[in-house]
Design an enzyme around this catalytic site. Structure first.
Site, PDB file in Angstrom:
ATOM      1  N   SER A 178      -5.323  40.427  -2.373  1.00  0.00           N
ATOM      2  CA  SER A 178      -5.632  40.220  -3.782  1.00  0.00           C
ATOM      3  C   SER A 178      -6.624  39.064  -3.945  1.00  0.00           C
ATOM      4  O   SER A 178      -7.702  39.086  -3.337  1.00  0.00           O
ATOM      5  CB  SER A 178      -4.336  39.984  -4.565  1.00  0.00           C
ATOM      6  OG  SER A 178      -4.531  40.000  -5.949  1.00  0.00           O
ATOM      7  N   ASP A 234      -2.819  51.486  -6.361  1.00  0.00           N
ATOM      8  CA  ASP A 234      -3.222  50.177  -6.876  1.00  0.00           C
ATOM      9  C   ASP A 234      -4.341  50.388  -7.889  1.00  0.00           C
ATOM     10  O   ASP A 234      -5.500  50.563  -7.532  1.00  0.00           O
ATOM     11  CB  ASP A 234      -3.700  49.289  -5.718  1.00  0.00           C
ATOM     12  CG  ASP A 234      -4.093  47.885  -6.162  1.00  0.00           C
ATOM     13  OD1 ASP A 234      -4.099  47.608  -7.374  1.00  0.00           O
ATOM     14  OD2 ASP A 234      -4.410  47.061  -5.281  1.00  0.00           O
ATOM     15  N   HIS A 279      -0.286  47.583  -6.911  1.00  0.00           N
ATOM     16  CA  HIS A 279      -0.924  46.422  -6.304  1.00  0.00           C
ATOM     17  C   HIS A 279       0.045  45.617  -5.442  1.00  0.00           C
ATOM     18  O   HIS A 279      -0.340  45.040  -4.417  1.00  0.00           O
ATOM     19  CB  HIS A 279      -1.511  45.530  -7.415  1.00  0.00           C
ATOM     20  CG  HIS A 279      -2.325  44.385  -6.902  1.00  0.00           C
ATOM     21  ND1 HIS A 279      -3.429  44.556  -6.102  1.00  0.00           N
ATOM     22  CD2 HIS A 279      -2.183  43.041  -7.074  1.00  0.00           C
ATOM     23  CE1 HIS A 279      -3.949  43.369  -5.802  1.00  0.00           C
ATOM     24  NE2 HIS A 279      -3.202  42.443  -6.371  1.00  0.00           N
TER      25      HIS A 279
END
Length: 368
Positions: free
Chosen positions: A140, A305, A338
Site C-alpha cells: 500500500s 482490491d 485491499h
C-alpha cells in the site's frame, strides 16, 4: 536515532532536529549486504514482526510475512522497520515538542511526502553503515515508498518489492481521503490541530475517518460473506442506532482507532498519499520516471482490491518492461480486497517466499 542535521522537505520547509524510531530483526552480515527495509502503511509502525516481552498481545503488523522461516526469513536477512516522520508511534511528529516554541508541533508540523520519508530512511541507513539494501519492500503506502527508493536511490537497493500499491492515487481515492480529513477538521474538538493544549482528542472525526477508510480496505464480497445483512438484535430498531452487524463492526473499528491514533498524523499521512506521483515531473510519463531504476522488481496485486486495483500495478509493470527492467508480477485471486496484503493467502506468501529465495541465492552465488 537522533538526527541534528536539518532535513529539507519537498514543501520547502525543513526539520532541524528529529528522531526516527526503528526496530530490527535478524543479524546484519559482515559485509552488510543482507539488509531488508520494510516500509509501513498508513496506521502501522516500526513494529513489523514479533512480540514484546511485556506486551505479548502487541504482534507486529506483518508478523505473518517477516520472521524465522517466514517468506522474509530473518535467519537469512537483517530486517529493518522504520517509523516515519509525522507518525504517532515514536518518530518525531505533531505530538512532539517543537524546539522553536517549546510546545507540541500540532498543526505546525510540516506536511511531509513519501519522498521525504525515503530521504530520512536513507539517513538512517547511512548511520547503520548500510550502503545498499538487499531489498526495500512495502504494501500500500509502503509500496509507494519502495517504488520511490528505486527512483531516488537506484544504486542503494538490489530488489524492490511493491505490494498492493499504485503509481498515484485516482481521483476517487483522493476524494475518500479528503472526506476523511474533513471529518477530523470539522470536529469541534480539533481546535485547529492544537487539541493537545485543550486536553481533548477529536474522537468523532477520527472514528468517521477510520470508518470511511476501512470500507475501502474491504471488498464487497468479503463484507457480504462476513456480515451480509445480518441484524444486530434480530429485527429493525426503527431508529438511527446500530441495526446491522456491519454498522457495529465499523463503529468498533472507528472507536478502537480513535483510542490510539493521532488526528494530526492522519491528516499528514493521507496528504502524503495524495501527493505521491513520481511521473508528475515527467509530464505524466511513468516510463520516464522509472528510467533510472536499477533494481529487480516484484509486484503483487489482488483481484478484489478496488482501492489500489491490479490495473495500477500493471501500469508500473508495463513502465518497467519498457525500461527493460527485470520484473516479476503476480495477480492473486483473493476475496479480501485491499487488506489481502496483510493476510496469509498461501499463493501470495509462496510468491514472496520464492522471490526472496531467489534473491538469497543471487547473493550467495546460486547457493541456497
Amino acid at each position: 536515532m537522533h538526527f541534528s542535521t536539518p532535513l529539507a522537505l519537498s514543501s520547502g520547509a525543513s526539520l532541524a532536529d528529529y528522531k526516527l524510531v526503528y526496530e530490527t530483526y535478524g543479524t546484519l552480515n559482515a559485509d552488510r549486504s543482507n539488509a531488508v527495509l520494510i516500509c509501513h502503511a498508513l496506521n502501522a509502525s516500526h513494529h513489523v514482526a514479533g512480540v514484546y516481552a511485556d506486551e505479548p498481545k502487541n504482534v507486529g503488523w506483518w508478523d505473518n510475512m517477516v520472521g524465522p522461516g517466514k517468506p522474509v526469513d530473518t535467519n537469512r536477512f537483517f530486517v529493518i522497520g522504520v517509523n516515519n516522520l509525522g507518525s504517532c508511534f515514536g518518530s518525531t511528529g505533531p505530538m512532539h515538542i517543537n524546539p522553536a516554541t517549546g510546545k507540541p508541533y500540532g498543526a505546525d508540523f510540516p506536511v511531509v511526502t513519501v519522498e521525504d520519508w525515503v530521504r530520512a530512511q536513507a539517513r538512517l541507513a547511512d548511520a547503520l553503515g548500510i550502503q545498499q539494501f538487499a531489498a526495500v519492500m512495502g504494501g500500500s503506502l509502503g509500496g509507494m515508498q519502495a517504488l520511490a527508493w528505486s527512483i531516488l536511490f537506484p544504486e542503494r537497493l538490489r530488489h524492490c518489492v511493491v505490494i498492493a500499491s499504485t503509481p498515484k492515487l485516482s481521483a476517487q481515492n483522493i476524494a475518500f481521503n479528503d472526506v476523511a480529513r474533513q471529518a477530523i477538521l470539522t470536529d469541534p474538538d480539533f481546535y485547529g490541530g492544537d487539541y493537545y493544549a485543550h486536553g481533548v482528542v477529536p474522537k468523532n472525526g477520527l472514528r468517521v475517518a477510520r470508518m470511511i477508510g476501512h470500507i475501502t480496505y474491504l471488498s464487497n464480497d468479503s463484507m457480504a460473506e462476513k456480515f451480509g445483512r445480518d441484524l444486530r438484535n434480530g429485527d429493525y430498531q426503527f431508529g438511527f442506532g446500530i441495526d446491522f452487524e456491519i454498522e457495529s463492526y465499523l463503529r468498533y473499528q472507528g472507536d478502537k482507532f480513535s483510542e490510539y491514533f493521532d488526528a494530526n498524523t492522519y491528516l499528514l499521512i493521507t496528504k502524503a498519499l495524495d501527493y505521491f506521483d513520481p511521473a508528475k515531473e515527467f509530464g505524466g510519463d511513468l516510463t520516464k520516471a522509472l528510467s533510472n531504476t536499477k533494481a529487480q522488481f516484484l509486484l503483487v496485486s489482488f483481484t478484489t482490491d478496488w482501492r489500489f486495483s491490479p490495473e495500477r500495478s500493471r501500469e508500473i509493470v508495463q513502465a518497467l518492461v519498457h525500461n527493460k527492467r527485470q520484473v516479476s508480477y503476480a495477480e492473486i485471486a483473493a476475496p479480501h480486497g485491499h487488506d489481502a496484503f496483510l493476510l496469509e493467502d498461501p499463493r501470495y506468501m509462496n510468491t514472496v517466499r520464492a522471490y526472496y529465495d531467489r534473491a538469497w541465492k543471487d547473493m550467495n552465488g546460486g547457493r541456497a
